[in-house]
Design an enzyme around this catalytic site. Structure first.
Site, short mmCIF file in Angstrom:
data_model
loop_
_atom_site.label_atom_id
_atom_site.label_comp_id
_atom_site.label_asym_id
_atom_site.label_seq_id
_atom_site.Cartn_x
_atom_site.Cartn_y
_atom_site.Cartn_z
N THR A 6 -33.54 -2.75 7.00
CA THR A 6 -34.84 -3.20 6.52
C THR A 6 -35.79 -3.55 7.66
O THR A 6 -35.34 -3.89 8.76
CB THR A 6 -34.61 -4.45 5.62
OG1 THR A 6 -35.85 -5.11 5.41
CG2 THR A 6 -33.68 -5.47 6.29
N ASP A 7 -37.09 -3.53 7.37
CA ASP A 7 -38.07 -3.96 8.37
C ASP A 7 -38.04 -5.49 8.56
O ASP A 7 -38.62 -6.00 9.51
CB ASP A 7 -39.49 -3.50 7.99
CG ASP A 7 -40.00 -4.04 6.65
OD1 ASP A 7 -39.24 -4.73 5.94
OD2 ASP A 7 -41.18 -3.76 6.31
N GLU A 8 -37.37 -6.20 7.63
CA GLU A 8 -37.40 -7.67 7.70
C GLU A 8 -36.66 -8.21 8.93
O GLU A 8 -36.85 -9.36 9.31
CB GLU A 8 -36.83 -8.27 6.40
CG GLU A 8 -37.60 -7.76 5.20
CD GLU A 8 -37.37 -8.53 3.92
OE1 GLU A 8 -36.95 -9.69 3.96
OE2 GLU A 8 -37.61 -7.93 2.85
N TYR A 35 -31.16 -13.58 4.43
CA TYR A 35 -31.02 -12.13 4.18
C TYR A 35 -31.30 -11.33 5.44
O TYR A 35 -30.48 -10.51 5.88
CB TYR A 35 -31.97 -11.69 3.05
CG TYR A 35 -32.16 -10.19 2.97
CD1 TYR A 35 -31.10 -9.34 2.65
CD2 TYR A 35 -33.42 -9.60 3.23
CE1 TYR A 35 -31.28 -7.96 2.60
CE2 TYR A 35 -33.60 -8.22 3.18
CZ TYR A 35 -32.52 -7.41 2.87
OH TYR A 35 -32.71 -6.05 2.83
N LYS A 79 -28.84 -8.95 7.79
CA LYS A 79 -29.08 -7.52 8.04
C LYS A 79 -29.23 -7.27 9.54
O LYS A 79 -28.74 -6.26 10.06
CB LYS A 79 -30.33 -7.04 7.30
CG LYS A 79 -30.22 -6.98 5.78
CD LYS A 79 -29.19 -5.99 5.26
CE LYS A 79 -29.58 -4.54 5.47
NZ LYS A 79 -28.63 -3.62 4.75
P1 NAD Z 1 -29.49 -3.59 -4.61
O1 NAD Z 1 -29.30 -5.07 -4.53
O2 NAD Z 1 -30.30 -3.02 -5.73
O3 NAD Z 1 -28.08 -2.83 -4.64
C1 NAD Z 1 -27.02 -3.21 -3.84
C2 NAD Z 1 -25.77 -2.50 -4.34
O4 NAD Z 1 -24.67 -2.87 -3.47
C3 NAD Z 1 -25.37 -2.89 -5.76
O5 NAD Z 1 -25.04 -1.74 -6.50
C4 NAD Z 1 -24.16 -3.78 -5.55
O6 NAD Z 1 -23.23 -3.73 -6.64
C5 NAD Z 1 -23.56 -3.21 -4.28
N1 NAD Z 1 -22.74 -4.20 -3.55
C6 NAD Z 1 -23.07 -5.48 -3.23
N2 NAD Z 1 -22.05 -6.07 -2.58
C7 NAD Z 1 -21.06 -5.15 -2.46
C8 NAD Z 1 -19.77 -5.16 -1.87
N3 NAD Z 1 -19.29 -6.26 -1.27
N4 NAD Z 1 -19.04 -4.03 -1.91
C9 NAD Z 1 -19.52 -2.90 -2.52
N5 NAD Z 1 -20.72 -2.85 -3.11
C10 NAD Z 1 -21.50 -3.96 -3.07
O7 NAD Z 1 -30.12 -3.18 -3.20
P2 NAD Z 1 -31.20 -2.06 -2.85
O8 NAD Z 1 -32.55 -2.62 -3.05
O9 NAD Z 1 -30.82 -0.80 -3.51
O10 NAD Z 1 -30.96 -1.94 -1.27
C11 NAD Z 1 -29.99 -1.03 -0.74
C12 NAD Z 1 -29.98 -1.15 0.77
O11 NAD Z 1 -31.28 -0.87 1.29
C13 NAD Z 1 -29.61 -2.55 1.26
O12 NAD Z 1 -28.80 -2.42 2.40
C14 NAD Z 1 -30.96 -3.17 1.64
O13 NAD Z 1 -30.82 -4.12 2.69
C15 NAD Z 1 -31.72 -1.94 2.11
N6 NAD Z 1 -33.18 -1.99 1.96
C16 NAD Z 1 -33.74 -2.33 0.74
C17 NAD Z 1 -35.13 -2.34 0.61
C18 NAD Z 1 -35.78 -2.67 -0.71
O14 NAD Z 1 -37.01 -2.79 -0.77
N7 NAD Z 1 -35.05 -2.81 -1.81
C19 NAD Z 1 -35.93 -2.01 1.70
C20 NAD Z 1 -35.32 -1.66 2.92
C21 NAD Z 1 -33.95 -1.66 3.03
P1 TYD Z 2 -39.51 -9.19 -2.94
O1 TYD Z 2 -39.76 -8.11 -3.94
O2 TYD Z 2 -38.53 -10.27 -3.27
O3 TYD Z 2 -39.15 -8.47 -1.56
P2 TYD Z 2 -39.05 -9.09 -0.06
O4 TYD Z 2 -38.96 -10.57 -0.13
O5 TYD Z 2 -37.79 -8.45 0.42
O6 TYD Z 2 -40.28 -8.61 0.66
O7 TYD Z 2 -40.89 -9.90 -2.64
C1 TYD Z 2 -42.01 -9.16 -2.18
C2 TYD Z 2 -43.13 -10.15 -1.91
O8 TYD Z 2 -43.54 -10.74 -3.16
C3 TYD Z 2 -42.69 -11.30 -1.03
O9 TYD Z 2 -43.77 -11.66 -0.16
C4 TYD Z 2 -42.42 -12.44 -2.00
C5 TYD Z 2 -43.39 -12.16 -3.14
N1 TYD Z 2 -42.93 -12.58 -4.48
C6 TYD Z 2 -43.79 -13.34 -5.30
O10 TYD Z 2 -44.92 -13.68 -4.91
N2 TYD Z 2 -43.33 -13.70 -6.54
C7 TYD Z 2 -42.10 -13.37 -7.00
O11 TYD Z 2 -41.72 -13.77 -8.15
C8 TYD Z 2 -41.24 -12.57 -6.16
C9 TYD Z 2 -39.88 -12.17 -6.62
C10 TYD Z 2 -41.72 -12.19 -4.92
#
Ligand code: NAD
Ligand code: TYD
Length: 354
Positions: free
Chosen positions: A133-135, A159, A163
């Protein structure tokens, strides 16, 4: 040839598996624990498809990881599995350290053992692709340049710290052992199958239910948003053509404050599903801010464009419209994931913010 995917029942992982098998006949072994975020319904279209082997299990389980690598002999491991929600990491950081740090360590060790025993040509072709992630880069000042791959790591939430730790392990396994790793650092994703704890699906679901749309603090925190299908195409490009040991930032060239995202969704819903009581924006409610809330993220995605020829296909206008439409057409999926433990989460996270 086979891919081992972890976390392929979550939001991005399930989109990746569906897209992959729509484009290729290369089988996917999908290892997912099915935590609250994992949902086999996301993979419904693959029922009965022999190219998809689902294994419910934990990435921290070394014996299971070893068995899957030995049995399926994948040419690459694509690692999505993680605890992924910042607010949950604030209320319970332990699971984040376990899955994101220990789980990634377990996969790296399993992959290293498997890779070391491969024949020369297979060793050269093997890839461990770590999805991050960019975070990890921390918060940017309003006028600072966007994150490049060389930006220092300054994670600020449990988080992002977990990561960041996993990214460091992946890099170390390359430098020390020569494991052919790839790391991607992507901005905020949105699209089908996103669990409604994250901003965009939460706002859509609450708006449709006539419930308050909770905006943390002043709503002026800035994120870069990328349609999930574009993240999947970027990962395919990195897997196919990325250089071993390289990191690629992935983003949508689409920085926006949260409050604007919320208003865009409200305007789309006013058009597609008007509300008798008046515009959806009336539901916007400012609530107390997230502790340690990062003010701004922005991604400089020029490296992946220059080196691998990747650019997002969707604009935010086209991606958010597709996404809102998807949620309107999948009310059953939303209702199912909102039952049970989801309610406990909403109570734990939002009651304290009133
Ligand atoms: P998500 O929370 O929707 O899905 C995570 C999945 O991992 C779930 O299916 C869960 O059951 C599985 N999981 C959790 N713990 C586990 C374990 N111990 N063993 C096996 N499986 C396990 O997450 P997402 O949003 O799909 O993100 C996927 C990846 O992309 C993550 O690594 C996250 O850090 C990264 N990412 C997400 C975003 C975003 O905006 N969602 C952006 C950049 C990077
Ligand atoms: P989120 O979707 O949780 O992603 P991330 O924290 O990984 O960026 O949140 C996106 C942005 O929205 C973040 O700045 C937090 C804000 N946010 C709210 O303002 N209200 C909410 O209920 C949630 C879940 C997030």
């Amino acid at each position: 040839m086979t891919l081992l995917v972890t976390g392929g029942a979550g939001f991005i992982g399930s989109n990746f598996v569906l897209d992959w098998l729509a484009r290729s006949d290369e089988p996917v072994v999908n290892l997912d624990l099915l935590t609250y975020a994992g949902n086999l319904r996301n993979l419904g279209p693959l029922q009965g498809d022999a190219r998809h082997v689902f294994v419910q299990g934990d990435i921290c389980d070394r014996a299971l990881v070893d068995r899957l690598l030995a049995e399926h002999r994948p040419r690459a491991l694509v690692h999505f599995a993680a605890e992924s929600h910042v607010d949950r990491s604030i209320l319970g950081p332990g699971a984040f350290v376990r899955t994101n740090v220990e789980g990634t360590f377990t996969l790296l060790e399993g992959a290293r053992t498997h890779w070391s025993a491969l024949a020369e040509a297979e060793r050269a072709a093997f890839r461990f692709l770590h999805v991050s992630t960019d975070e990890v880069y921390g918060s940017l000042a309003p006028d600072a340049p966007a994150f490049t791959e060389a930006h220092p790591y300054e994670p600020s939430s449990p988080y992002s710290a977990s990561k960041a730790a996993s990214d460091h392990l992946v890099r170390a396994w390359h430098h020390t052992y020569g494991l052919p790793v790839l790391t991607t650092n992507c901005s905020n994703n949105y699209g089908p199958y996103q669990f409604p704890e994250k901003l965009i699906p939460l706002v859509i679901a609450n708006a449709l239910a006539g419930q308050p749309l909770p905006v943390y603090g002043d709503g002026m925190q800035v994120r870069d948003w990328l349609y999930v299908g574009d993240h999947c195409s970027a990962i395919r490009a990195v897997l196919a053509r990325g250089g071993a040991g390289q990191t690629y930032n992935i983003g949508g060239w689409n920085e926006q404050p949260n409050i604007e995202i919320v208003h865009t969704i409200c305007a789309l819903l006013d058009e597609l599903r008007p509300r008798a009581e008046g515009p959806h924006a009336r539901l916007v409610t400012h609530v107390s801010d997230r502790p340690g809330h990062d003010r701004r993220y922005a991604i400089d995605a020029r490296k992946i464009e220059r080196e691998l020829g990747w650019r997002p296909a969707e604009t935010f206008a086209s991606g958010i419209r597709r996404t809102v439409q998807w949620y309107l057409e999948h009310a059953g999926w939303v209702a199912e994931v909102q039952s049970g433990s989801y309610r406990d989460w909403v109570a734990a996270n939002y009651e304290q913010r009133r």
